[in-house]
Design a protein around this motif. Sequence first.
Motif, PDB file in Angstrom:
ATOM      1  N   ALA A 133       0.841  -1.202   0.000  1.00 23.67           N
ATOM      2  CA  ALA A 133       0.000   0.000   0.000  1.00 23.67           C
ATOM      3  C   ALA A 133       0.872   1.245   0.000  1.00 23.67           C
ATOM      4  CB  ALA A 133      -0.913   0.006   1.225  1.00 23.67           C
ATOM      5  N   PRO A 134       0.369   2.333  -0.597  1.00 18.87           N
ATOM      6  CA  PRO A 134       1.121   3.588  -0.574  1.00 18.87           C
ATOM      7  C   PRO A 134       1.098   4.225   0.817  1.00 18.87           C
ATOM      8  CG  PRO A 134      -1.007   3.898  -1.652  1.00 18.87           C
ATOM      9  CD  PRO A 134      -0.880   2.427  -1.358  1.00 18.87           C
ATOM     10  N   ILE A 135       2.142   4.984   1.119  1.00 19.32           N
ATOM     11  CA  ILE A 135       2.197   5.806   2.340  1.00 19.32           C
ATOM     12  C   ILE A 135       1.977   7.257   1.928  1.00 19.32           C
ATOM     13  CG2 ILE A 135       3.621   6.581   4.285  1.00 19.32           C
ATOM     14  CD1 ILE A 135       5.256   3.996   3.969  1.00 19.32           C
ATOM     15  N   VAL A 136       1.030   7.934   2.593  1.00 16.72           N
ATOM     16  CA  VAL A 136       0.764   9.345   2.273  1.00 16.72           C
ATOM     17  C   VAL A 136       1.146  10.236   3.448  1.00 16.72           C
ATOM     18  CG1 VAL A 136      -1.094   8.769   0.664  1.00 16.72           C
ATOM     19  CG2 VAL A 136      -1.640   9.249   3.054  1.00 16.72           C
ATOM     20  N   ASN A 137       1.476  11.484   3.137  1.00 15.25           N
ATOM     21  CA  ASN A 137       1.840  12.450   4.181  1.00 15.25           C
ATOM     22  C   ASN A 137       0.637  13.331   4.545  1.00 15.25           C
ATOM     23  OD1 ASN A 137       1.618  14.365   2.148  1.00 15.25           O
ATOM     24  ND2 ASN A 137       3.828  14.741   1.965  1.00 15.25           N
ATOM     25  N   ASN A 138       0.875  14.356   5.359  1.00 17.58           N
ATOM     26  CA  ASN A 138      -0.215  15.220   5.840  1.00 17.58           C
ATOM     27  C   ASN A 138      -0.853  16.075   4.742  1.00 17.58           C
ATOM     28  OD1 ASN A 138       1.686  15.520   8.803  1.00 17.58           O
ATOM     29  ND2 ASN A 138      -0.333  14.578   8.739  1.00 17.58           N
ATOM     30  N   LYS A 139      -0.230  16.109   3.558  1.00 22.05           N
ATOM     31  CA  LYS A 139      -0.846  16.802   2.420  1.00 22.05           C
ATOM     32  C   LYS A 139      -1.601  15.833   1.524  1.00 22.05           C
ATOM     33  CE  LYS A 139       2.884  20.208   2.143  1.00 22.05           C
ATOM     34  NZ  LYS A 139       4.164  20.410   1.425  1.00 22.05           N
ATOM     35  N   GLY A 140      -1.527  14.544   1.868  1.00 16.88           N
ATOM     36  CA  GLY A 140      -2.161  13.540   1.018  1.00 16.88           C
ATOM     37  C   GLY A 140      -1.282  13.084  -0.122  1.00 16.88           C
ATOM     38  N   ASN A 171       5.704   8.946  23.511  1.00 19.65           N
ATOM     39  CA  ASN A 171       6.122  10.323  23.192  1.00 19.65           C
ATOM     40  C   ASN A 171       6.491  10.510  21.727  1.00 19.65           C
ATOM     41  OD1 ASN A 171       5.787  11.861  25.508  1.00 19.65           O
ATOM     42  ND2 ASN A 171       7.729  11.176  26.407  1.00 19.65           N
ATOM     43  N   ALA A 172       5.832   9.770  20.861  1.00 18.53           N
ATOM     44  CA  ALA A 172       6.212   9.805  19.447  1.00 18.53           C
ATOM     45  C   ALA A 172       5.641  11.006  18.694  1.00 18.53           C
ATOM     46  CB  ALA A 172       5.794   8.510  18.750  1.00 18.53           C
ATOM     47  N   GLY A 173       4.711  11.742  19.325  1.00 10.49           N
ATOM     48  CA  GLY A 173       4.250  12.988  18.719  1.00 10.49           C
ATOM     49  C   GLY A 173       3.227  12.806  17.612  1.00 10.49           C
ATOM     50  N   ALA A 174       3.151  13.835  16.766  1.00  7.87           N
ATOM     51  CA  ALA A 174       2.105  13.913  15.734  1.00  7.87           C
ATOM     52  C   ALA A 174       2.195  12.761  14.737  1.00  7.87           C
ATOM     53  CB  ALA A 174       2.220  15.236  14.997  1.00  7.87           C
ATOM     54  N   ARG A 175       1.067  12.529  14.071  1.00  6.38           N
ATOM     55  CA  ARG A 175       0.997  11.491  13.036  1.00  6.38           C
ATOM     56  C   ARG A 175       1.285  12.158  11.693  1.00  6.38           C
ATOM     57  NH1 ARG A 175      -4.419   8.233  15.174  1.00  6.38           N
ATOM     58  NH2 ARG A 175      -3.788   8.248  17.372  1.00  6.38           N
ATOM     59  N   ILE A 176       2.405  11.821  11.062  1.00  5.10           N
ATOM     60  CA  ILE A 176       2.829  12.571   9.878  1.00  5.10           C
ATOM     61  C   ILE A 176       2.750  11.758   8.587  1.00  5.10           C
ATOM     62  CG2 ILE A 176       4.257  14.167  11.202  1.00  5.10           C
ATOM     63  CD1 ILE A 176       6.717  12.591  10.221  1.00  5.10           C
ATOM     64  N   ALA A 177       2.487  10.470   8.685  1.00  2.00           N
ATOM     65  CA  ALA A 177       2.325   9.659   7.472  1.00  2.00           C
ATOM     66  C   ALA A 177       1.465   8.450   7.784  1.00  2.00           C
ATOM     67  CB  ALA A 177       3.671   9.239   6.897  1.00  2.00           C
ATOM     68  N   CYS A 178       0.831   7.894   6.751  1.00  7.42           N
ATOM     69  CA  CYS A 178      -0.193   6.876   6.976  1.00  7.42           C
ATOM     70  C   CYS A 178      -0.324   5.961   5.757  1.00  7.42           C
ATOM     71  CB  CYS A 178      -1.514   7.587   7.256  1.00  7.42           C
ATOM     72  SG  CYS A 178      -2.933   6.535   7.614  1.00  7.42           S
ATOM     73  N   ALA A 179      -0.561   4.697   6.013  1.00  7.71           N
ATOM     74  CA  ALA A 179      -0.869   3.739   4.944  1.00  7.71           C
ATOM     75  C   ALA A 179      -2.053   2.887   5.396  1.00  7.71           C
ATOM     76  CB  ALA A 179       0.337   2.864   4.639  1.00  7.71           C
ATOM     77  N   VAL A 180      -3.005   2.695   4.502  1.00  3.42           N
ATOM     78  CA  VAL A 180      -4.190   1.893   4.825  1.00  3.42           C
ATOM     79  C   VAL A 180      -3.878   0.409   4.630  1.00  3.42           C
ATOM     80  CG1 VAL A 180      -6.546   1.342   4.120  1.00  3.42           C
ATOM     81  CG2 VAL A 180      -5.795   3.729   4.219  1.00  3.42           C
ATOM     82  N   ILE A 181      -4.301  -0.403   5.590  1.00  5.00           N
ATOM     83  CA  ILE A 181      -4.191  -1.858   5.484  1.00  5.00           C
ATOM     84  C   ILE A 181      -5.611  -2.411   5.588  1.00  5.00           C
ATOM     85  CG2 ILE A 181      -3.219  -3.964   6.499  1.00  5.00           C
ATOM     86  CD1 ILE A 181      -1.066  -2.069   7.798  1.00  5.00           C
TER      87      ILE A 181
END
Length: 180
Positions: A37-44, A169-179
């Motif tokens: 799956a692709p990984i997207v950032n906060n801009k999509g 303490n990993a902070g904000a979520r900056i990238a995401c991939a759907v499974i």
Amino acid sequence: MRHIVLASAMAFGLAAPALAQDKPAQEAPAAPTTYDAPIVNNKGDTIGKIAIRDGANTLVMRVTIQPGGLPAGWHGIHFHAVGSCADTDKFQESKAHVNHDNAKHGLLHPEGPDEGDMPNVFAAADGSVNAEVSSDTPLTGEGGLKDNDGSALIIHANEDDHLTQPIGNAGARIACAVIK
Ligand SMILES: [Cu+2]
């Protein structure tokens, strides 16, 4: 009675290898189940991909991020409970970590880890990542990542200390991939 049980156990033990030898060839192990799956950032924008291979006992995931994809340095990565990356600004739709047995977060926590926990990945000076991590959480079946609502791989802004609740303490979520 005890002797009889022992004798039959021995007979069984001897019989098994003989049977195995009778087979013309060893059966090849089942091929792992794969999922990309692709990984997207906060801009999509797509910045890379995940490539999962799920074997009989362990899931192996390769994380590839192209140059410029992430800030340099260590980043916590986890499996989150819902397979959505639609709210790209925060990725909160992915909810909390996969954690069916309510374990504490943290690979180093005495009451952990939860099922979403994985080692950190390191982004090089150019922002690229080439990493491979493993997890006991299966892709399919009971408790699997591809359950009804799916799961998401989330990459955090900072490294996971593997101890602090709830996300090290990993902070904000900056990238995401759907499974899913
Ligand atoms: Cu996380």
